[in-house]
Design a protein around this motif. Structure first.
Motif, short mmCIF file in Angstrom:
data_model
loop_
_atom_site.label_atom_id
_atom_site.label_comp_id
_atom_site.label_asym_id
_atom_site.label_seq_id
_atom_site.Cartn_x
_atom_site.Cartn_y
_atom_site.Cartn_z
N MET A 217 0.86 -1.19 0.00
CA MET A 217 0.00 0.00 0.00
C MET A 217 0.90 1.23 0.00
N GLU A 218 0.54 2.21 -0.82
CA GLU A 218 1.24 3.49 -0.69
C GLU A 218 0.47 4.35 0.30
N VAL A 219 1.23 5.05 1.12
CA VAL A 219 0.67 5.92 2.16
C VAL A 219 0.66 7.35 1.61
N VAL B 175 5.99 4.67 2.30
CA VAL B 175 5.87 6.06 2.75
C VAL B 175 6.74 6.96 1.87
N ASN B 176 6.18 8.07 1.43
CA ASN B 176 6.95 9.03 0.62
C ASN B 176 7.85 9.89 1.50
N LEU B 177 9.09 10.09 1.04
CA LEU B 177 10.01 10.98 1.75
C LEU B 177 10.34 12.15 0.84
N PHE C 41 10.27 3.03 1.66
CA PHE C 41 10.27 4.47 1.41
C PHE C 41 10.32 4.72 -0.09
N GLU C 42 9.64 5.81 -0.49
CA GLU C 42 9.67 6.26 -1.88
C GLU C 42 10.32 7.62 -1.91
N ILE C 43 11.25 7.78 -2.84
CA ILE C 43 11.92 9.07 -2.97
C ILE C 43 12.16 9.33 -4.45
N ILE D 99 12.37 4.21 -6.15
CA ILE D 99 12.55 5.49 -6.85
C ILE D 99 11.19 5.88 -7.43
N ASP D 100 10.67 7.00 -6.93
CA ASP D 100 9.34 7.47 -7.31
C ASP D 100 9.41 8.31 -8.58
N ASP D 101 8.32 8.33 -9.34
CA ASP D 101 8.22 9.15 -10.55
C ASP D 101 9.41 8.92 -11.48
N ILE E 185 11.58 0.47 -8.77
CA ILE E 185 11.40 1.66 -9.58
C ILE E 185 9.91 1.85 -9.80
N LYS E 186 9.43 3.07 -9.65
CA LYS E 186 8.03 3.36 -9.96
C LYS E 186 7.96 4.19 -11.24
N ILE E 187 7.44 3.58 -12.29
CA ILE E 187 7.33 4.28 -13.58
C ILE E 187 6.29 5.38 -13.44
MG MG Z 1 4.99 7.93 -4.07
#
Ligand code: MG
Ligand code: C2E
Ligand code: MG
Ligand code: MG
Length: 288
Positions: free
Chosen positions: A65-67, A124-126, A156-158, A186-188, A207-209
């Motif tokens: 789950m993304e927060v 969790v996004n940082l 963590f997503e950054i 790695i976000d975005d 990796i998040k495309i």
């Molecule tokens: Mg994110």
């Protein structure tokens, strides 16, 4: 309001300078008001967390789950992060708010577990500033201890841009986080300006495309080529890949064809309050 000011400026024959000065004052006043209410929001417990499932493209099982942070601003309703996180970054409040997010997410994980739900990792996004803050690693450690959540249940997503901002300290922080057993995404991915060398240097797991490449997948050969290239890169570096912003079955089918194992988007579920997650977790238990 701006239109009214424009009309007023024209009608009264005032010059452009006055018109712009007026608009600037309105913007400044709005900013000030926003900042003032934002400063007290944490104490007043106005922040809340939404969750969005990350699912396996094969069978739709929830794998995580993304927060996602939300602000219940009195008289304004639910405010999305893009409308207030930049200001939290600027004034440094992202540090205490970010620590609250990590803690609240871990407490939610404990609550779901107590309720007998299959545990899935929470991502969790940082933000950049939070990431640079010396207190981050000790705060994470304390939160894990206090809540009893295993590190493997936290991610963590950054963004790559945030990662690029501070060389040496970034590596140290990432290594400490990774040594705790927390995975990093790695976000975005693909939207920042950076060399790919960091993927080798940093302990990155996923990796998040970015959804900019997913949106027109059906019609754009370029986007399909980009996704194919990302999949090849991820494959040879042994990273897993999540596609963001999946809204249609056709996008999902193409992502599957390209070998993308994980996806997130409105097709599966919109971000929602924690209370709405248990049925999703029950419908698609990720682990038996
Ligand atoms: Mg994110
Ligand atoms: P992000 O990390 O890239 O999060 C994904 C964003 O895409 C979320 O927007 C989500 O609601 C949205 N989204 C998900 N599926 C779809 C879809 O199918 N279509 C479309 N059009 N959008 C979709 P949201 O919740 O507004 O968050 C925006 C950004 O704010 C996040 O982007 C993240 O960078 C930041 N953010 C959110 N929560 C936090 C937080 O706790 N701390 C920090 N530092 N940043 C946060
Ligand atoms: Mg993203
Ligand atoms: Mg984003």
């Amino acid at each position: 309001k701006a239109d009214a000011a424009m009309y007023h400026a024209k009608a009264s024959g005032r010059n452009n300078y006055q018109f712009f000065a007026e608009r600037m004052n309105v913007a400044a006043a709005r900013r000030f008001e926003l900042e003032t209410s934002l400063r007290g929001a944490l104490e007043r417990e106005e922040f809340t967390l939404f969750y969005q499932p990350i699912v396996a493209t094969r069978d739709g099982k929830v794998e995580g789950m993304e927060v996602l942070l939300r602000w219940r601003r009195p008289d304004h309703g639910l405010v999305a992060p893009d409308d207030f996180i930049p200001m939290l970054e600027e004034n440094g409040l992202i540090v205490p708010v970010g620590e609250w997010v990590i803690r609240a997410a871990c407490e939610q994980a404990v609550a779901w577990r107590r309720a007998g739900l299959a545990p899935v990792p929470l991502a969790v996004n940082l933000s950049a500033r939070q990431f640079m803050h010396r207190g981050l690693v000790p705060a994470i450690r304390r939160t894990l201890e206090d809540t009893g959540i295993e590190a493997a249940m936290l991610e963590f997503e950054i963004t790559e841009t945030a990662l690029m901002q501070h060389g040496r300290q970034t590596l140290e922080t990432l290594e400490q986080i990774s040594a705790m057993g927390i995975r990093l995404s790695i976000d975005d991915f693909g939207t920042g300006y950076s060399s790919l060398a960091y993927l080798k240097r940093f302990p990155v797991h996923k990796i998040k495309i970015d959804r900019a490449f997913v949106r027109d997948l059906e019609t754009s050969g370029e986007d399909r080529a980009i996704v194919a290239a990302i999949m090849a890169l991820a494959g040879s570096l042994q990273l897993s890949v999540v596609a963001e912003g999946v809204e249609t079955g056709a996008q999902l089918a193409l992502l599957r064809e390209h070998g993308c194992d994980l996806a997130q988007g409105y097709l599966f579920a919109r971000p929602a309050d924690a209370a709405e997650m248990p049925p999703l977790l029950r419908t698609y238990p990720s682990r038996e």
